[in-house]
Motif scaffolding. Structure first.
Motif, PDB file in Angstrom:
ATOM      1  N   MET A   1     -47.585   8.421 -19.748  1.00  0.00           N
ATOM      2  CA  MET A   1     -46.999   8.224 -18.411  1.00  0.00           C
ATOM      3  C   MET A   1     -47.953   8.804 -17.358  1.00  0.00           C
ATOM      4  O   MET A   1     -48.459   9.913 -17.504  1.00  0.00           O
ATOM      5  CB  MET A   1     -45.640   8.928 -18.326  1.00  0.00           C
ATOM      6  N   THR A   2     -48.226   8.042 -16.318  1.00  0.00           N
ATOM      7  CA  THR A   2     -49.149   8.477 -15.278  1.00  0.00           C
ATOM      8  C   THR A   2     -48.413   9.289 -14.210  1.00  0.00           C
ATOM      9  O   THR A   2     -47.186   9.279 -14.114  1.00  0.00           O
ATOM     10  CB  THR A   2     -49.815   7.273 -14.599  1.00  0.00           C
ATOM     11  N   ALA A   3     -49.204   9.969 -13.364  1.00  0.00           N
ATOM     12  CA  ALA A   3     -48.618  10.738 -12.253  1.00  0.00           C
ATOM     13  C   ALA A   3     -47.844   9.819 -11.327  1.00  0.00           C
ATOM     14  O   ALA A   3     -46.779  10.187 -10.810  1.00  0.00           O
ATOM     15  CB  ALA A   3     -49.734  11.460 -11.498  1.00  0.00           C
ATOM     16  N   LEU A   4     -48.347   8.607 -11.110  1.00  0.00           N
ATOM     17  CA  LEU A   4     -47.676   7.656 -10.225  1.00  0.00           C
ATOM     18  C   LEU A   4     -46.336   7.219 -10.803  1.00  0.00           C
ATOM     19  O   LEU A   4     -45.323   7.180 -10.090  1.00  0.00           O
ATOM     20  CB  LEU A   4     -48.580   6.443  -9.994  1.00  0.00           C
ATOM     21  N   ALA A   5     -46.312   6.901 -12.090  1.00  0.00           N
ATOM     22  CA  ALA A   5     -45.056   6.483 -12.723  1.00  0.00           C
ATOM     23  C   ALA A   5     -44.029   7.609 -12.682  1.00  0.00           C
ATOM     24  O   ALA A   5     -42.844   7.381 -12.391  1.00  0.00           O
ATOM     25  CB  ALA A   5     -45.319   6.053 -14.169  1.00  0.00           C
ATOM     26  N   ASP A   6     -44.461   8.810 -12.960  1.00  0.00           N
ATOM     27  CA  ASP A   6     -43.547   9.962 -12.906  1.00  0.00           C
ATOM     28  C   ASP A   6     -43.003  10.157 -11.496  1.00  0.00           C
ATOM     29  O   ASP A   6     -41.817  10.455 -11.308  1.00  0.00           O
ATOM     30  CB  ASP A   6     -44.275  11.232 -13.355  1.00  0.00           C
ATOM     31  N   ALA A   7     -43.862   9.982 -10.518  1.00  0.00           N
ATOM     32  CA  ALA A   7     -43.444  10.184  -9.127  1.00  0.00           C
ATOM     33  C   ALA A   7     -42.417   9.145  -8.708  1.00  0.00           C
ATOM     34  O   ALA A   7     -41.443   9.468  -8.021  1.00  0.00           O
ATOM     35  CB  ALA A   7     -44.659  10.134  -8.208  1.00  0.00           C
ATOM     36  N   ILE A   8     -42.625   7.896  -9.097  1.00  0.00           N
ATOM     37  CA  ILE A   8     -41.672   6.836  -8.740  1.00  0.00           C
ATOM     38  C   ILE A   8     -40.292   7.151  -9.300  1.00  0.00           C
ATOM     39  O   ILE A   8     -39.265   6.940  -8.644  1.00  0.00           O
ATOM     40  CB  ILE A   8     -42.182   5.468  -9.233  1.00  0.00           C
ATOM     41  N   LYS A   9     -40.247   7.688 -10.510  1.00  0.00           N
ATOM     42  CA  LYS A   9     -38.960   8.061 -11.103  1.00  0.00           C
ATOM     43  C   LYS A   9     -38.239   9.113 -10.269  1.00  0.00           C
ATOM     44  O   LYS A   9     -37.012   9.144 -10.201  1.00  0.00           O
ATOM     45  CB  LYS A   9     -39.165   8.582 -12.525  1.00  0.00           C
ATOM     46  N   LYS A  10     -39.011   9.978  -9.609  1.00  0.00           N
ATOM     47  CA  LYS A  10     -38.409  11.048  -8.814  1.00  0.00           C
ATOM     48  C   LYS A  10     -38.004  10.586  -7.418  1.00  0.00           C
ATOM     49  O   LYS A  10     -36.948  10.954  -6.919  1.00  0.00           O
ATOM     50  CB  LYS A  10     -39.371  12.238  -8.696  1.00  0.00           C
ATOM     51  N   VAL A  11     -38.851   9.780  -6.776  1.00  0.00           N
ATOM     52  CA  VAL A  11     -38.630   9.496  -5.350  1.00  0.00           C
ATOM     53  C   VAL A  11     -37.932   8.175  -5.090  1.00  0.00           C
ATOM     54  O   VAL A  11     -37.530   7.904  -3.943  1.00  0.00           O
ATOM     55  CB  VAL A  11     -39.972   9.508  -4.582  1.00  0.00           C
ATOM     56  N   ALA A  12     -37.747   7.344  -6.113  1.00  0.00           N
ATOM     57  CA  ALA A  12     -37.171   6.012  -5.892  1.00  0.00           C
ATOM     58  C   ALA A  12     -35.849   5.828  -6.620  1.00  0.00           C
ATOM     59  O   ALA A  12     -35.593   4.786  -7.220  1.00  0.00           O
ATOM     60  CB  ALA A  12     -38.167   4.937  -6.320  1.00  0.00           C
ATOM     61  N   THR A  13     -34.976   6.829  -6.563  1.00  0.00           N
ATOM     62  CA  THR A  13     -33.693   6.754  -7.264  1.00  0.00           C
ATOM     63  C   THR A  13     -32.500   6.780  -6.312  1.00  0.00           C
ATOM     64  O   THR A  13     -31.416   7.209  -6.687  1.00  0.00           O
ATOM     65  CB  THR A  13     -33.568   7.905  -8.284  1.00  0.00           C
TER      66      THR A  13
END
Length: 347
Positions: A1-13
């Motif tokens: 899992m990339t930093a970008l994918a992890d970030a999307i999980k956090k900020v796009a919910t």
């Protein structure tokens, strides 16, 4: 899992479950995007999700730190330097007289530079690069060449294009146009410091929405600027309206303070907000107006340069009185000295 994918999980919910990123997480995501390895769809999702969630100061400074780290930058052997950026997507209601401001400031004894791009969506307005290119300026100068001009006492000014100073950030242009809505990069790219003075590097930046001065002041302090003038300028630029008071802000000694400026205090009386045209704003019309102002022809363009330069000289505490600063700039313009500095930068 990339930093970008992890970030999307956090900020796009969604509005209730989205979480903020730490400064380091934001930095890592932006570095992944700037590396060119990130999927463009995911990058767009990230920027839009951040916009909808609203970025925190820590997230903004993390993204800005990544952009700065990917910028070709260097120190310059001058005591003070004024750096400013008008909106990278340009102007379509007023001619951007600030394309000539670095040369005027240099002729007043303050080395200065502006930065931007040739064109940027979604506005695709008139930019400094378009105006200066028409005048014969080499908009493809490197950071080293811009630094040399700033340190040259017969020039003292430069324009530096993002394509040369921050090519990885410039490479996101197509993505940003396809996104339609402006990401936080539209603000943060105006705060990059490609050149740094020996003692004091000052920032000039405009804003539109009332919540931005606090954000911009915090980021300027975190980025190492000695001071910042945060203008309630026309179309989000650096020059306030010429016909009425404007509510601006100043960052001085780490403190952000409101600053109401009145054109009449600078000896300016105009019934127009800025340099407008009967037809569409164009780079050629802006160049024509600017050259007349540099030649000492009085009018809105002349007053725009007087107002902008006097504000900067006063803000940087080089001249204590606003009216004295304005009168000094008038003397410089009327003598032809500012025009000489502008022409020296074209050669």
């Amino acid at each position: 899992m990339t930093a970008l994918a992890d970030a999307i999980k956090k900020v796009a919910t969604g509005p209730h479950l989205s979480k903020d990123l730490t400064e380091q997480e934001a930095f890592d995501v932006m570095m992944e995007i700037l590396s060119g390895k990130a999927d463009p769809v995911r990058a767009a999702i990230f920027f839009i999700a951040m916009r909808m969630k609203r970025e925190t100061n820590e997230e903004n400074v993390g993204i800005l730190r990544a952009c700065q780290s990917m910028t070709i930058s260097q120190s310059v052997d001058v005591d003070q330097l004024f750096i400013f950026s008008d909106p990278f997507n340009g102007f379509n209601r007023h001619c951007p007289m600030t394309a000539f401001l670095p040369a005027v400031l240099a002729s007043c004894g303050l080395p200065a530079m502006s930065q931007g791009v040739f064109e940027m969506g979604p506005k695709f307005g008139v930019t400094h690069a378009q105006v200066l290119s028409l005048a014969g300026y080499n908009i493809e100068k490197s950071t080293a060449e811009a630094a040399a001009d700033v340190m040259n006492k017969q020039i003292g000014w430069a324009y530096l294009d993002q394509a040369q100073a921050s090519p990885a950030l410039f490479a996101l242009q197509t993505l940003r146009t396809q996104m339609i809505k402006r990401p936080s990069l539209a603000t943060l790219e105006k705060m990059i410091m490609p050149l740094k003075a020996r003692k004091q590097t000052h920032l000039g930046i405009g804003f539109v929405h009332k919540e931005y001065p606090d954000i911009l002041g915090w980021l300027a302090e975190a980025s190492g600027y000695h001071s910042a003038f945060i203008a309630r300028g026309l179309e989000g630029g650096l020059v306030p309206t010429l016909r009425e008071p404007s509510n601006n802000h100043r960052l001085l000694n780490g403190n952000l303070e409101a600053c109401t400026l009145k054109p009449e205090d600078f000896g300016i009386e105009q019934d127009t907000r800025g340099v407008k045209t009967d037809d569409a704003v164009t780079a050629q019309r802006t160049l024509d107006e600017g050259l007349q102002a540099l030649a000492g022809v009085h009018g809105p363009a002349y007053d725009s340069l007087v107002y902008a330069a006097a504000i900067v000289l006063w803000h940087c505490e080089l001249i204590e009185s606003q009216r004295e600063a304005a009168d000094y700039v008038r003397t410089i313009l009327d003598s032809g000295k500012a025009n000489s500095f502008f022409e020296a930068g074209l050669s």
